[in-house]
Design an enzyme around this catalytic site. Structure first.
Site, PDB file in Angstrom:
ATOM      1  N   LYS A  44      11.129  98.627  -5.914  1.00 47.24           N
ATOM      2  CA  LYS A  44      11.633  97.384  -6.492  1.00 47.24           C
ATOM      3  C   LYS A  44      12.686  97.689  -7.544  1.00 47.24           C
ATOM      4  O   LYS A  44      12.444  98.448  -8.475  1.00 47.24           O
ATOM      5  CB  LYS A  44      10.489  96.568  -7.101  1.00 47.24           C
ATOM      6  N   LYS A  69       8.891 100.636  -9.437  1.00 44.32           N
ATOM      7  CA  LYS A  69       9.884  99.643  -9.878  1.00 44.32           C
ATOM      8  C   LYS A  69      10.726 100.248 -10.987  1.00 44.32           C
ATOM      9  O   LYS A  69      10.224 100.976 -11.840  1.00 44.32           O
ATOM     10  CB  LYS A  69       9.144  98.389 -10.355  1.00 44.32           C
ATOM     11  N   ASP A 105       2.772  93.854 -11.672  1.00 49.56           N
ATOM     12  CA  ASP A 105       3.775  94.845 -12.054  1.00 49.56           C
ATOM     13  C   ASP A 105       3.386  95.401 -13.422  1.00 49.56           C
ATOM     14  O   ASP A 105       3.499  94.714 -14.435  1.00 49.56           O
ATOM     15  CB  ASP A 105       5.158  94.203 -12.143  1.00 49.56           C
TER      16      ASP A 105
END
Length: 218
Positions: A182, A152, A89
């Site tokens: 996400k 995300k 991430d």
């Protein structure tokens, strides 16, 4: 109907506190196994970690500010992959989005994508609470063009705030069905989690996994 187990398999069970110790990460993994979450998300310095075969390992890059050079993020990402991370991430350079430099943003994401080859998964943290709606859309498009697997919402560390249903809806409308989405940051109740899923989230970054799954019951 979304079941407790459905939600569990959408969770990156997360511990990214700077003071987290080796024992804290071991406890996180034990909790993840007990809860049946999809993965654990740990700090790069915690890698490598020992996990059972059915539990995935995620980590973060350029975290939490994103304000480092692309080549530094790429090098960090490559090291995390070498250390066993299956999912990375990365935090974008938020200033690039605020300045409308989306070609540069795409190039940054591509540099990290190259360091996380398939089957590695790359998630791009946009820090949506710090962006306008139009900036979220453009950042999602840059992420898709650069070959990311997910977008995300948040690090959970930015003073502007964490995930919002509104941001997830925008992300879903922009890249849903092509990229995963996400939601992470400030999701503390089952109601919060289900609202994010309803808005289009396909993965949840949670530190409150146990409480949320207990709320959902069996």
């Amino acid at each position: 109907m979304t079941t407790r187990n459905d939600v569990a398999q959408m969770i990156d069970h997360t511990l990214l506190k700077p003071e987290a110790t080796t024992d804290d990460f071991k406890a996180l993994i034990a909790d993840a196994v007990r809860l049946g979450t999809y993965s654990v998300c740990v700090s790069p310095s915690a890698l490598p970690v020992e996990v059972p075969e059915n539990l995935h390992v995620a980590t973060v890059v350029g975290f939490p500010s994103g304000a480092v050079k692309p080549e530094i993020k790429a090098a960090e990402a490559a090291r995390t992959v070498a250390d066993g991370a299956e999912e990375v991430d990365m935090v974008i350079n938020i200033a690039l989005a605020k300045e409308g430099k989306f070609d540069e943003l795409e190039a940054e994401i591509k540099a990290v994508r190259d360091a996380v080859p398939a089957p590695g998964i790359l998630k791009v943290i946009l820090e949506t609470a710090a962006l306008t709606d139009d900036e979220i859309v453009a950042a999602c498009k840059a992420s898709e063009n650069a070959g990311a697997d997910f977008v995300k919402t948040s690090t959970g560390f930015h003073p502007a705030g964490g995930a919002s249903v509104h941001a997830v809806e925008i992300m879903h409308a922009t890249v849903g069905g092509r990229l995963g989405i996400k939601a992470s940051g400030g999701i503390r109740t089952a109601k919060d989690a289900l609202a994010m899923i309803e808005a289009g989230a396909t993965r949840l970054g949670l530190s409150a996994s146990a409480a949320i799954l207990e709320e959902l019951g069996e």
